[in-house]
Design an enzyme around this catalytic site. Structure first.
Site, PDB file in Angstrom:
ATOM      1  N   ARG A   1       0.731  -1.455  -0.069  1.00  0.00           N
ATOM      2  CA  ARG A   1       0.019   0.152  -0.077  1.00  0.00           C
ATOM      3  C   ARG A   1       0.967   1.132   0.000  1.00  0.00           C
ATOM      4  NH1 ARG A   1      -0.622  -2.066   5.541  1.00  0.00           N
ATOM      5  NH2 ARG A   1       0.651  -0.545   6.968  1.00  0.00           N
TER       6      ARG A   1
ATOM      7  N   ASP B   1       8.472 -10.034   7.404  1.00  0.00           N
ATOM      8  CA  ASP B   1       8.801  -8.948   8.256  1.00  0.00           C
ATOM      9  C   ASP B   1      10.386  -8.646   8.132  1.00  0.00           C
ATOM     10  OD1 ASP B   1       9.477  -7.394  10.672  1.00  0.00           O
ATOM     11  OD2 ASP B   1       7.863  -8.518  11.718  1.00  0.00           O
ATOM     12  N   VAL B   2      10.589  -7.307   7.614  1.00  0.00           N
ATOM     13  CA  VAL B   2      12.129  -6.642   7.547  1.00  0.00           C
ATOM     14  C   VAL B   2      12.717  -6.696   8.653  1.00  0.00           C
ATOM     15  CG1 VAL B   2      11.309  -5.664   5.325  1.00  0.00           C
ATOM     16  CG2 VAL B   2      11.397  -4.219   7.512  1.00  0.00           C
TER      17      VAL B   2
ATOM     18  N   SER C   1      12.905  10.275   4.878  1.00  0.00           N
ATOM     19  CA  SER C   1      12.009  11.195   5.109  1.00  0.00           C
ATOM     20  C   SER C   1      12.668  12.642   5.307  1.00  0.00           C
ATOM     21  CB  SER C   1      11.219  10.813   6.546  1.00  0.00           C
ATOM     22  OG  SER C   1      10.252  11.798   6.999  1.00  0.00           O
TER      23      SER C   1
ATOM     24  N   TYR D   1      11.022   8.296  15.407  1.00  0.00           N
ATOM     25  CA  TYR D   1      11.035   8.295  13.906  1.00  0.00           C
ATOM     26  C   TYR D   1      12.206   9.028  13.625  1.00  0.00           C
ATOM     27  CZ  TYR D   1       8.663   8.453   9.467  1.00  0.00           C
ATOM     28  OH  TYR D   1       8.620   8.491   8.016  1.00  0.00           O
TER      29      TYR D   1
ATOM     30  N   ALA E   1      15.415   7.233  13.649  1.00  0.00           N
ATOM     31  CA  ALA E   1      15.346   5.920  12.616  1.00  0.00           C
ATOM     32  C   ALA E   1      15.525   6.539  11.389  1.00  0.00           C
ATOM     33  CB  ALA E   1      14.257   5.179  12.628  1.00  0.00           C
ATOM     34  N   LYS E   2      15.101   7.464  11.116  1.00  0.00           N
ATOM     35  CA  LYS E   2      15.264   8.083   9.650  1.00  0.00           C
ATOM     36  C   LYS E   2      16.691   8.862   9.324  1.00  0.00           C
ATOM     37  CE  LYS E   2      11.339   6.413   7.737  1.00  0.00           C
ATOM     38  NZ  LYS E   2      11.418   5.313   6.950  1.00  0.00           N
TER      39      LYS E   2
HETATM   40  P1  NDP Z   1       1.872   2.729   4.954  1.00  0.00           P
HETATM   41  O1  NDP Z   1       1.755   2.503   6.481  1.00  0.00           O
HETATM   42  O2  NDP Z   1       0.944   3.363   3.900  1.00  0.00           O
HETATM   43  O3  NDP Z   1       2.582   1.555   4.307  1.00  0.00           O
HETATM   44  C1  NDP Z   1       3.590   0.911   5.013  1.00  0.00           C
HETATM   45  C2  NDP Z   1       3.994  -0.327   4.260  1.00  0.00           C
HETATM   46  O4  NDP Z   1       5.280  -0.988   5.062  1.00  0.00           O
HETATM   47  C3  NDP Z   1       2.950  -1.517   4.144  1.00  0.00           C
HETATM   48  O5  NDP Z   1       3.090  -2.160   3.078  1.00  0.00           O
HETATM   49  C4  NDP Z   1       3.362  -2.311   5.447  1.00  0.00           C
HETATM   50  O6  NDP Z   1       2.768  -3.637   5.394  1.00  0.00           O
HETATM   51  C5  NDP Z   1       4.856  -2.386   5.347  1.00  0.00           C
HETATM   52  N1  NDP Z   1       5.362  -2.630   6.638  1.00  0.00           N
HETATM   53  C6  NDP Z   1       5.231  -2.137   8.031  1.00  0.00           C
HETATM   54  N2  NDP Z   1       5.920  -2.548   8.792  1.00  0.00           N
HETATM   55  C7  NDP Z   1       6.795  -3.895   8.167  1.00  0.00           C
HETATM   56  C8  NDP Z   1       7.544  -4.820   8.521  1.00  0.00           C
HETATM   57  N3  NDP Z   1       8.076  -4.700   9.754  1.00  0.00           N
HETATM   58  N4  NDP Z   1       7.940  -5.591   7.483  1.00  0.00           N
HETATM   59  C9  NDP Z   1       7.518  -5.394   6.379  1.00  0.00           C
HETATM   60  N5  NDP Z   1       6.868  -4.567   5.902  1.00  0.00           N
HETATM   61  C10 NDP Z   1       6.245  -3.692   6.701  1.00  0.00           C
HETATM   62  O7  NDP Z   1       3.288   3.860   4.899  1.00  0.00           O
HETATM   63  P2  NDP Z   1       3.870   4.806   3.563  1.00  0.00           P
HETATM   64  O8  NDP Z   1       3.429   4.340   2.172  1.00  0.00           O
HETATM   65  O9  NDP Z   1       3.216   6.032   4.279  1.00  0.00           O
HETATM   66  O10 NDP Z   1       5.206   4.785   4.033  1.00  0.00           O
HETATM   67  C11 NDP Z   1       6.271   3.956   3.187  1.00  0.00           C
HETATM   68  C12 NDP Z   1       7.455   4.723   3.776  1.00  0.00           C
HETATM   69  O11 NDP Z   1       7.743   5.922   3.481  1.00  0.00           O
HETATM   70  C13 NDP Z   1       8.045   4.387   5.142  1.00  0.00           C
HETATM   71  O12 NDP Z   1       9.120   4.026   5.342  1.00  0.00           O
HETATM   72  C14 NDP Z   1       7.680   5.788   5.807  1.00  0.00           C
HETATM   73  O13 NDP Z   1       8.304   6.011   6.854  1.00  0.00           O
HETATM   74  C15 NDP Z   1       8.070   6.526   4.666  1.00  0.00           C
HETATM   75  N6  NDP Z   1       7.577   7.992   4.671  1.00  0.00           N
HETATM   76  C16 NDP Z   1       6.311   8.196   4.935  1.00  0.00           C
HETATM   77  C17 NDP Z   1       5.708   9.538   4.636  1.00  0.00           C
HETATM   78  C18 NDP Z   1       4.221   9.677   5.105  1.00  0.00           C
HETATM   79  O14 NDP Z   1       3.899  10.893   4.946  1.00  0.00           O
HETATM   80  N7  NDP Z   1       3.365   8.942   4.714  1.00  0.00           N
HETATM   81  C19 NDP Z   1       6.600  10.596   4.665  1.00  0.00           C
HETATM   82  C20 NDP Z   1       8.162  10.560   4.638  1.00  0.00           C
HETATM   83  C21 NDP Z   1       8.630   8.983   4.521  1.00  0.00           C
HETATM   84  P3  NDP Z   1       2.418  -4.424   6.640  1.00  0.00           P
HETATM   85  O15 NDP Z   1       1.676  -3.757   7.492  1.00  0.00           O
HETATM   86  O16 NDP Z   1       1.486  -5.438   5.862  1.00  0.00           O
HETATM   87  O17 NDP Z   1       3.557  -5.081   6.851  1.00  0.00           O
END
Ligand code: NDP
Length: 260
Positions: free
Chosen positions: A18, A65-66, A144, A157, A160-161
């Protein structure tokens, strides 16, 4: 890029079920790449991979799970077996919370560091050698704006970033001359389910409406609007091309400055 610019290349996108990850997976597939998407929730990655296949692309879905080294190793093995190799890795899986320092629990701190930073390290380590052997690879880390700036209530956060950004910079130097590049994209708030969660949290804490909470979030961040996931995907794609071979250690900042 449109058309088969990445034809013959295999990209793995973590968190590809997603939000930004799904948009990046689709952009890479539309550029001709074979794409593997991975996340903890199998349903979402299976749906995204099926949608890509329906559009004529080659796509696979994996559960991973990463934060778990064994699952990351299995992902690298299975994805390599499926397509013969991994050429591109997008370390996108991530999560966020917000809390003032006194309220951050140790498990919360460790979880945020683990998904965002340790996950990026583990996945990169799992694919780096094979990329080096073929003298070609692209690793793009989704960091980010919080990877280069600080703000209140997001210290875990932000730490981490910053780690993701530091890792990207160090690896760009370490990988010099190997054909493998390391870059990061650094967006502000993006219109994804993760940001929806942040807005819901503000609503719960303040009693404000969705629109008021969104406006407060944007004002705090100095952003005129939310960035769209496909805009971030376009920057990721740009760093994965053949032509991006001399770009390494770059941070691509996206701050939503241009209003629609
Ligand atoms: P979403 O929450 O919409 O999607 C996150 C995705 O990461 C999901 O597919 C989720 O799937 C997966 N995920 C979470 N935890 C794990 C895990 N432990 N292992 C494997 N997959 C995992 O987030 P965004 O699309 O918004 O964010 C994507 C990236 O962009 C992130 O790194 C976020 O920090 C970064 N980001 C986002 C911003 C924002 O405003 N949205 C701004 C700046 C950076 P599942 O839960 O099924 O594992």
């Amino acid at each position: 890029m449109s058309g088969p610019g990445l034809k013959g290349y295999h990209a793995v996108v973590t968190g590809g079920g997603r939000g930004i990850g799904a948009a990046a997976a689709i952009a890479l597939a539309e550029a001709g790449a074979q794409v593997s998407v991975a996340a903890r929730n199998e349903t979402q990655v299976v749906e995204i991979a099926a949608a890509m296949r329906e559009n004529g692309h080659e796509a696979f879905a994996f559960r991973c799970d990463v934060t778990d080294p064994h699952q990351v190793r299995d992902l690298a093995l299975s994805a390599t077996e499926a397509m013969g190799r991994i050429d591109i890795l997008v370390n996108n899986a991530g999560t966020a919370t917000s809390n003032p320092l006194p309220k951050i629990t140790l498990p919360e701190w460790q979880h945020i560091l683990s998904v965002n930073a340790t996950g990026t390290f583990l996945c990169s380590q799992a694919v780096f050698n094979q990329m080096k052997e073929r003298r070609w690879g692209r690793i793009v880390n989704v960091a980010s704006i919080a990877g280069v700036e600080g703000d209140k209530y997001i210290s875990a956060y932000t730490a981490a970033k910053h780690a993701v950004v530091g890792f990207t910079r160090a690896m760009a130097v370490e990988a010099r001359g190997t054909g493998v590049t390391f870059n990061a994209v650094c967006p502000g708030y993006v219109d994804t389910p993760l940001t929806d969660e942040t807005i819901s949290r503000i609503m719960r804490q303040t009693g404000r409406s969705w629109q008021e909470s969104l406006s407060a979030l944007l004002e705090q961040a100095g952003q005129p609007r939310l960035i769209r996931a496909h805009e971030v995907a376009a920057s990721i794609l740009d760093l994965c091309t053949e032509e991006a071979g001399s770009r390494s250690g770059e941070l691509v900042l996206l701050d939503g400055t241009e209003t629609p």
